[in-house]
Design a protein around this motif. Sequence first.
Motif, PDB file in Angstrom:
ATOM      1  N   ASP A   3      10.402 -11.966  22.060  1.00 30.08           N
ATOM      2  CA  ASP A   3      11.204 -11.007  22.821  1.00 30.08           C
ATOM      3  C   ASP A   3      12.384 -11.771  23.417  1.00 30.08           C
ATOM      4  OD1 ASP A   3      12.249  -9.045  24.409  1.00 30.08           O
ATOM      5  OD2 ASP A   3      10.617  -9.081  25.874  1.00 30.08           O
ATOM      6  N   THR A   4      13.580 -11.572  22.851  1.00 29.86           N
ATOM      7  CA  THR A   4      14.751 -12.325  23.307  1.00 29.86           C
ATOM      8  C   THR A   4      15.348 -11.767  24.586  1.00 29.86           C
ATOM      9  OG1 THR A   4      16.203 -11.053  21.854  1.00 29.86           O
ATOM     10  CG2 THR A   4      15.366 -13.161  21.011  1.00 29.86           C
ATOM     11  N   SER A   5      14.844 -10.619  25.087  1.00 33.73           N
ATOM     12  CA  SER A   5      15.344 -10.106  26.356  1.00 33.73           C
ATOM     13  C   SER A   5      14.649 -10.797  27.525  1.00 33.73           C
ATOM     14  CB  SER A   5      15.143  -8.591  26.436  1.00 33.73           C
ATOM     15  OG  SER A   5      13.767  -8.286  26.424  1.00 33.73           O
ATOM     16  N   ALA A   6      13.462 -11.322  27.289  1.00 33.06           N
ATOM     17  CA  ALA A   6      12.744 -12.068  28.323  1.00 33.06           C
ATOM     18  C   ALA A   6      13.237 -13.515  28.307  1.00 33.06           C
ATOM     19  CB  ALA A   6      11.251 -12.026  28.050  1.00 33.06           C
ATOM     20  N   PRO A   7      13.240 -14.168  29.459  1.00 32.12           N
ATOM     21  CA  PRO A   7      13.668 -15.572  29.472  1.00 32.12           C
ATOM     22  C   PRO A   7      12.766 -16.439  28.593  1.00 32.12           C
ATOM     23  CG  PRO A   7      13.481 -14.714  31.709  1.00 32.12           C
ATOM     24  CD  PRO A   7      12.907 -13.680  30.794  1.00 32.12           C
ATOM     25  N   LEU A   8      13.380 -17.398  27.938  1.00 32.99           N
ATOM     26  CA  LEU A   8      12.646 -18.359  27.126  1.00 32.99           C
ATOM     27  C   LEU A   8      11.937 -19.319  28.079  1.00 32.99           C
ATOM     28  CD1 LEU A   8      11.929 -19.881  24.521  1.00 32.99           C
ATOM     29  CD2 LEU A   8      14.164 -20.976  24.667  1.00 32.99           C
ATOM     30  N   LEU A   9      10.623 -19.397  28.003  1.00 35.36           N
ATOM     31  CA  LEU A   9       9.847 -20.247  28.894  1.00 35.36           C
ATOM     32  C   LEU A   9       9.771 -21.662  28.329  1.00 35.36           C
ATOM     33  CD1 LEU A   9       8.142 -20.531  31.451  1.00 35.36           C
ATOM     34  CD2 LEU A   9       6.156 -19.842  30.082  1.00 35.36           C
ATOM     35  N   ALA A  14       4.101 -33.696  32.494  1.00 32.71           N
ATOM     36  CA  ALA A  14       4.134 -34.835  33.418  1.00 32.71           C
ATOM     37  C   ALA A  14       4.982 -35.973  32.862  1.00 32.71           C
ATOM     38  CB  ALA A  14       2.717 -35.321  33.717  1.00 32.71           C
ATOM     39  N   SER A  15       5.053 -36.077  31.552  1.00 36.04           N
ATOM     40  CA  SER A  15       5.855 -37.121  30.902  1.00 36.04           C
ATOM     41  C   SER A  15       7.349 -36.771  30.918  1.00 36.04           C
ATOM     42  CB  SER A  15       5.400 -37.299  29.453  1.00 36.04           C
ATOM     43  OG  SER A  15       5.650 -36.103  28.728  1.00 36.04           O
ATOM     44  N   ARG A  16       7.700 -35.637  31.529  1.00 38.27           N
ATOM     45  CA  ARG A  16       9.065 -35.112  31.634  1.00 38.27           C
ATOM     46  C   ARG A  16       9.578 -34.534  30.305  1.00 38.27           C
ATOM     47  NH1 ARG A  16      10.803 -35.460  36.550  1.00 38.27           N
ATOM     48  NH2 ARG A  16      10.443 -37.238  37.876  1.00 38.27           N
ATOM     49  N   ARG A  17       8.706 -34.436  29.315  1.00 37.38           N
ATOM     50  CA  ARG A  17       9.107 -33.800  28.063  1.00 37.38           C
ATOM     51  C   ARG A  17       9.127 -32.298  28.265  1.00 37.38           C
ATOM     52  NH1 ARG A  17       6.568 -36.176  22.744  1.00 37.38           N
ATOM     53  NH2 ARG A  17       8.365 -35.085  21.919  1.00 37.38           N
ATOM     54  N   LEU A  18      10.063 -31.649  27.590  1.00 38.67           N
ATOM     55  CA  LEU A  18      10.252 -30.204  27.714  1.00 38.67           C
ATOM     56  C   LEU A  18       9.695 -29.518  26.477  1.00 38.67           C
ATOM     57  CD1 LEU A  18      13.905 -30.386  29.066  1.00 38.67           C
ATOM     58  CD2 LEU A  18      11.830 -29.931  30.389  1.00 38.67           C
ATOM     59  N   TYR A  19       8.864 -28.490  26.697  1.00 41.92           N
ATOM     60  CA  TYR A  19       8.138 -27.829  25.617  1.00 41.92           C
ATOM     61  C   TYR A  19       8.539 -26.363  25.533  1.00 41.92           C
ATOM     62  CZ  TYR A  19       4.077 -26.381  22.840  1.00 41.92           C
ATOM     63  OH  TYR A  19       3.251 -25.881  21.870  1.00 41.92           O
ATOM     64  N   ASN A  20       9.047 -25.951  24.364  1.00 38.46           N
ATOM     65  CA  ASN A  20       9.434 -24.566  24.105  1.00 38.46           C
ATOM     66  C   ASN A  20       8.166 -23.794  23.755  1.00 38.46           C
ATOM     67  OD1 ASN A  20      10.261 -22.139  22.952  1.00 38.46           O
ATOM     68  ND2 ASN A  20      12.031 -23.042  21.932  1.00 38.46           N
ATOM     69  N   THR A  21       7.809 -22.837  24.610  1.00 39.94           N
ATOM     70  CA  THR A  21       6.554 -22.102  24.395  1.00 39.94           C
ATOM     71  C   THR A  21       6.631 -21.095  23.253  1.00 39.94           C
ATOM     72  OG1 THR A  21       7.153 -20.465  26.062  1.00 39.94           O
ATOM     73  CG2 THR A  21       5.860 -22.366  26.803  1.00 39.94           C
ATOM     74  N   GLU A  22       7.837 -20.719  22.839  1.00 40.48           N
ATOM     75  CA  GLU A  22       7.961 -19.758  21.728  1.00 40.48           C
ATOM     76  C   GLU A  22       7.794 -20.424  20.371  1.00 40.48           C
ATOM     77  OE1 GLU A  22      11.532 -17.425  21.880  1.00 40.48           O
ATOM     78  OE2 GLU A  22      10.894 -16.382  23.688  1.00 40.48           O
ATOM     79  N   THR A  23       8.380 -21.617  20.225  1.00 42.11           N
ATOM     80  CA  THR A  23       8.334 -22.287  18.927  1.00 42.11           C
ATOM     81  C   THR A  23       7.300 -23.406  18.879  1.00 42.11           C
ATOM     82  OG1 THR A  23      10.095 -23.802  19.588  1.00 42.11           O
ATOM     83  CG2 THR A  23      10.752 -21.772  18.443  1.00 42.11           C
ATOM     84  N   LYS A  43      13.891 -20.225  31.414  1.00 42.29           N
ATOM     85  CA  LYS A  43      13.182 -20.518  32.653  1.00 42.29           C
ATOM     86  C   LYS A  43      12.377 -21.777  32.395  1.00 42.29           C
ATOM     87  CE  LYS A  43      10.145 -18.757  36.194  1.00 42.29           C
ATOM     88  NZ  LYS A  43       9.413 -17.612  36.720  1.00 42.29           N
ATOM     89  N   ILE A  44      12.626 -22.791  33.226  1.00 46.26           N
ATOM     90  CA  ILE A  44      11.955 -24.077  33.054  1.00 46.26           C
ATOM     91  C   ILE A  44      11.003 -24.255  34.229  1.00 46.26           C
ATOM     92  CG2 ILE A  44      12.282 -26.562  32.806  1.00 46.26           C
ATOM     93  CD1 ILE A  44      15.204 -25.845  31.887  1.00 46.26           C
ATOM     94  N   VAL A  45       9.730 -24.459  33.927  1.00 46.56           N
ATOM     95  CA  VAL A  45       8.728 -24.618  34.975  1.00 46.56           C
ATOM     96  C   VAL A  45       7.937 -25.899  34.771  1.00 46.56           C
ATOM     97  CG1 VAL A  45       8.459 -22.135  35.395  1.00 46.56           C
ATOM     98  CG2 VAL A  45       7.010 -23.255  33.737  1.00 46.56           C
ATOM     99  N   ASP A  46       7.482 -26.463  35.886  1.00 45.40           N
ATOM    100  CA  ASP A  46       6.622 -27.636  35.854  1.00 45.40           C
ATOM    101  C   ASP A  46       5.221 -27.169  35.462  1.00 45.40           C
ATOM    102  OD1 ASP A  46       4.586 -29.524  37.546  1.00 45.40           O
ATOM    103  OD2 ASP A  46       6.331 -30.638  36.804  1.00 45.40           O
ATOM    104  N   LEU A  47       4.648 -27.776  34.445  1.00 50.94           N
ATOM    105  CA  LEU A  47       3.353 -27.351  33.921  1.00 50.94           C
ATOM    106  C   LEU A  47       2.266 -27.444  34.982  1.00 50.94           C
ATOM    107  CD1 LEU A  47       1.662 -26.461  31.449  1.00 50.94           C
ATOM    108  CD2 LEU A  47       1.289 -28.879  30.996  1.00 50.94           C
ATOM    109  N   LYS A  48       2.256 -28.538  35.749  1.00 47.71           N
ATOM    110  CA  LYS A  48       1.174 -28.775  36.700  1.00 47.71           C
ATOM    111  C   LYS A  48       1.316 -27.918  37.958  1.00 47.71           C
ATOM    112  CE  LYS A  48      -1.349 -32.502  38.916  1.00 47.71           C
ATOM    113  NZ  LYS A  48      -1.440 -33.946  39.115  1.00 47.71           N
ATOM    114  N   SER A  49       2.490 -27.929  38.575  1.00 49.22           N
ATOM    115  CA  SER A  49       2.659 -27.238  39.858  1.00 49.22           C
ATOM    116  C   SER A  49       3.126 -25.792  39.708  1.00 49.22           C
ATOM    117  CB  SER A  49       3.662 -27.990  40.727  1.00 49.22           C
ATOM    118  OG  SER A  49       4.967 -27.894  40.164  1.00 49.22           O
TER     119      SER A  49
END
Length: 183
Positions: A3-9, A14-23, A43-49
């Motif tokens: 759904d491209t109308s919703a923000p890409l999460l 913790a390693s500071r790597r960024l993970y695209n949840t769609e792909t 939308k970029i969120v910290d996995l742990k907190s």
Amino acid sequence: MADTSAPLLIKRYASRRLYNTETSDYVTLEDIAGFIRAGREVKIVDLKSGDDLTRQYLLQIIAEHESRGETVLPIAVLNDLVRSYSTQASTVVPDFLSMSFEMLKQGQSKMMENMTAINPIAKMPGFEAMRAQQEAFIKAMTGGLGAQWSAPTDEEGAAPAKGDELDEIKRQLAELQSKLSRM
């Protein structure tokens, strides 16, 4: 299909790597900048907190572009932004910047409409090629700004009617100028 109308999460590990949840793959800041240029909200969120880190990463993308010489923000504007954090203007600045960018976007849209309006020049040979070049130039000069910006909304969250947009922007600008002059 996502759904491209919703923000890409995007999740930051913790390693500071960024993970695209769609792909289901790792992305870089440049990848995120590409998503945004293509009109996608992120939308970029910290996995742990679970903390929202979007603003921090968007500022980092801007800083990287500025440090590479891709300057968009004049020094005077950067100085004024820094000053606004320590003054009462900090409450006015976000609205003012939103309205300014919206006015820029509307001006760009209006110019494109005028270029494509029916006129005698449009019938000239080569006009379409010239118009395409002008559109590419304007897009390059504005960094591809356009429909991906969101317009200011009224209190109920609805965008103003097309006929009232300019009047509303003028009213808000006058209100902001009044607030700034009282400071």
